[in-house]
Write a protein that holds these residues in place. Structure first.
Motif, PDB file in Angstrom:
ATOM      1  N   SER A 125      15.734  37.690  22.080  1.00  0.00           N
ATOM      2  CA  SER A 125      15.442  38.187  20.733  1.00  0.00           C
ATOM      3  C   SER A 125      13.961  38.029  20.406  1.00  0.00           C
ATOM      4  CB  SER A 125      16.299  37.452  19.701  1.00  0.00           C
ATOM      5  OG  SER A 125      17.666  37.775  19.869  1.00  0.00           O
ATOM      6  N   GLU A 126      13.340  36.972  20.910  1.00  0.00           N
ATOM      7  CA  GLU A 126      11.892  36.802  20.738  1.00  0.00           C
ATOM      8  C   GLU A 126      11.130  37.930  21.434  1.00  0.00           C
ATOM      9  OE1 GLU A 126      11.031  32.908  22.247  1.00  0.00           O
ATOM     10  OE2 GLU A 126      12.143  31.911  20.643  1.00  0.00           O
ATOM     11  N   ARG A 127      11.583  38.316  22.636  1.00  0.00           N
ATOM     12  CA  ARG A 127      10.935  39.432  23.346  1.00  0.00           C
ATOM     13  C   ARG A 127      11.133  40.734  22.567  1.00  0.00           C
ATOM     14  NH1 ARG A 127      10.049  35.316  25.629  1.00  0.00           N
ATOM     15  NH2 ARG A 127       8.512  35.464  23.998  1.00  0.00           N
ATOM     16  N   VAL A 128      12.328  40.925  21.992  1.00  0.00           N
ATOM     17  CA  VAL A 128      12.580  42.122  21.175  1.00  0.00           C
ATOM     18  C   VAL A 128      11.641  42.122  19.977  1.00  0.00           C
ATOM     19  CG1 VAL A 128      14.286  43.249  19.669  1.00  0.00           C
ATOM     20  CG2 VAL A 128      14.942  42.500  21.969  1.00  0.00           C
TER      21      VAL A 128
ATOM     22  N   ALA B  48      20.323  47.116  13.395  1.00  0.00           N
ATOM     23  CA  ALA B  48      20.903  45.857  13.864  1.00  0.00           C
ATOM     24  C   ALA B  48      21.601  46.047  15.211  1.00  0.00           C
ATOM     25  CB  ALA B  48      21.874  45.307  12.818  1.00  0.00           C
ATOM     26  N   ASP B  49      22.319  47.167  15.357  1.00  0.00           N
ATOM     27  CA  ASP B  49      23.011  47.440  16.610  1.00  0.00           C
ATOM     28  C   ASP B  49      22.020  47.644  17.752  1.00  0.00           C
ATOM     29  OD1 ASP B  49      25.497  48.100  18.139  1.00  0.00           O
ATOM     30  OD2 ASP B  49      24.452  50.022  18.341  1.00  0.00           O
ATOM     31  N   ALA B  50      20.957  48.380  17.506  1.00  0.00           N
ATOM     32  CA  ALA B  50      19.943  48.603  18.553  1.00  0.00           C
ATOM     33  C   ALA B  50      19.286  47.287  18.958  1.00  0.00           C
ATOM     34  CB  ALA B  50      18.894  49.606  18.068  1.00  0.00           C
ATOM     35  N   MET B  51      18.982  46.437  17.989  1.00  0.00           N
ATOM     36  CA  MET B  51      18.344  45.155  18.298  1.00  0.00           C
ATOM     37  C   MET B  51      19.304  44.239  19.049  1.00  0.00           C
ATOM     38  SD  MET B  51      16.231  44.519  14.841  1.00  0.00           S
ATOM     39  CE  MET B  51      15.253  45.859  14.151  1.00  0.00           C
ATOM     40  N   LYS B  52      20.584  44.288  18.707  1.00  0.00           N
ATOM     41  CA  LYS B  52      21.596  43.505  19.413  1.00  0.00           C
ATOM     42  C   LYS B  52      21.691  43.968  20.866  1.00  0.00           C
ATOM     43  CE  LYS B  52      25.839  44.694  18.885  1.00  0.00           C
ATOM     44  NZ  LYS B  52      27.147  44.966  18.291  1.00  0.00           N
ATOM     45  N   ARG B  53      21.803  45.281  21.081  1.00  0.00           N
ATOM     46  CA  ARG B  53      21.916  45.807  22.447  1.00  0.00           C
ATOM     47  C   ARG B  53      20.641  45.558  23.247  1.00  0.00           C
ATOM     48  NH1 ARG B  53      22.376  51.091  22.752  1.00  0.00           N
ATOM     49  NH2 ARG B  53      21.744  51.480  20.613  1.00  0.00           N
TER      50      ARG B  53
ATOM     51  N   SER C  71      13.529  48.263  25.997  1.00  0.00           N
ATOM     52  CA  SER C  71      12.535  49.120  25.335  1.00  0.00           C
ATOM     53  C   SER C  71      13.073  50.531  25.146  1.00  0.00           C
ATOM     54  CB  SER C  71      11.207  49.121  26.096  1.00  0.00           C
ATOM     55  OG  SER C  71      11.367  49.545  27.413  1.00  0.00           O
ATOM     56  N   SER C  72      13.888  51.017  26.084  1.00  0.00           N
ATOM     57  CA  SER C  72      14.483  52.338  25.944  1.00  0.00           C
ATOM     58  C   SER C  72      15.452  52.393  24.761  1.00  0.00           C
ATOM     59  CB  SER C  72      15.211  52.713  27.240  1.00  0.00           C
ATOM     60  OG  SER C  72      15.852  53.946  27.106  1.00  0.00           O
ATOM     61  N   ILE C  73      16.255  51.363  24.606  1.00  0.00           N
ATOM     62  CA  ILE C  73      17.197  51.295  23.476  1.00  0.00           C
ATOM     63  C   ILE C  73      16.436  51.347  22.155  1.00  0.00           C
ATOM     64  CG2 ILE C  73      18.776  49.743  22.244  1.00  0.00           C
ATOM     65  CD1 ILE C  73      19.701  48.823  25.120  1.00  0.00           C
TER      66      ILE C  73
END
Length: 129
Positions: free
Chosen positions: A29-32, A55-60, A110-112
């Motif tokens: 999550s830190e990298r995201v 939220a869904d994109a960040m979770k995936r 990154s693609s997500i």
């Protein structure tokens, strides 16, 4: 606070994570968050996304990042500092062109985020694309 749970990771990858998956998801999550630097999206008072699709994109993306770091065996990104690494009888040589380090971020993560419209521009992490 991370974007994904151990149950999210299992649902995303189809397999249970290692015993320390919650900690790995926090790191992912830190990298995201690094990827989302300068991105604009609505958040609550805790800084979490309020739109379900964000939220869904960040979770995936967090699950993809965790799975990628587990697969490459470099959770902390330290291997990029070395051309070759030896641990016991295992020796790894970095491939690729020139002296470019391996990417810090999962290509899937990154693609997500890009497909979700959360990345406003290019990701510059020193890797060759």
């Amino acid at each position: 606070m991370g974007y994904a749970t151990a149950a999210d990771y299992t649902a995303y990858t189809g397999q249970a994570g290692p015993a320390d998956i919650e900690r790995r998801l926090e790191r992912a999550s830190e990298r995201v968050d690094e990827l989302l630097f300068a991105s604009i999206y609505p958040t609550d008072d805790a800084g979490m996304p309020t739109r379900p699709e964000d939220a869904d994109a960040m979770k995936r993306a967090s699950c993809a990042q965790a799975a990628w770091t587990i697969a490459v065996g470099d959770e902390f990104g330290v291997a990029s500092a070395f051309k070759s690494v030896s641990i016991g009888s295992v020796r790894l040589d970095r491939g690729g062109s020139g002296d470019a380090p391996p990417p810090r971020y999962s290509p899937d993560a990154s693609s997500i985020l890009r497909r979700a419209g959360l990345l406003p521009g290019y990701i510059l992490d020193g890797s060759v694309w």
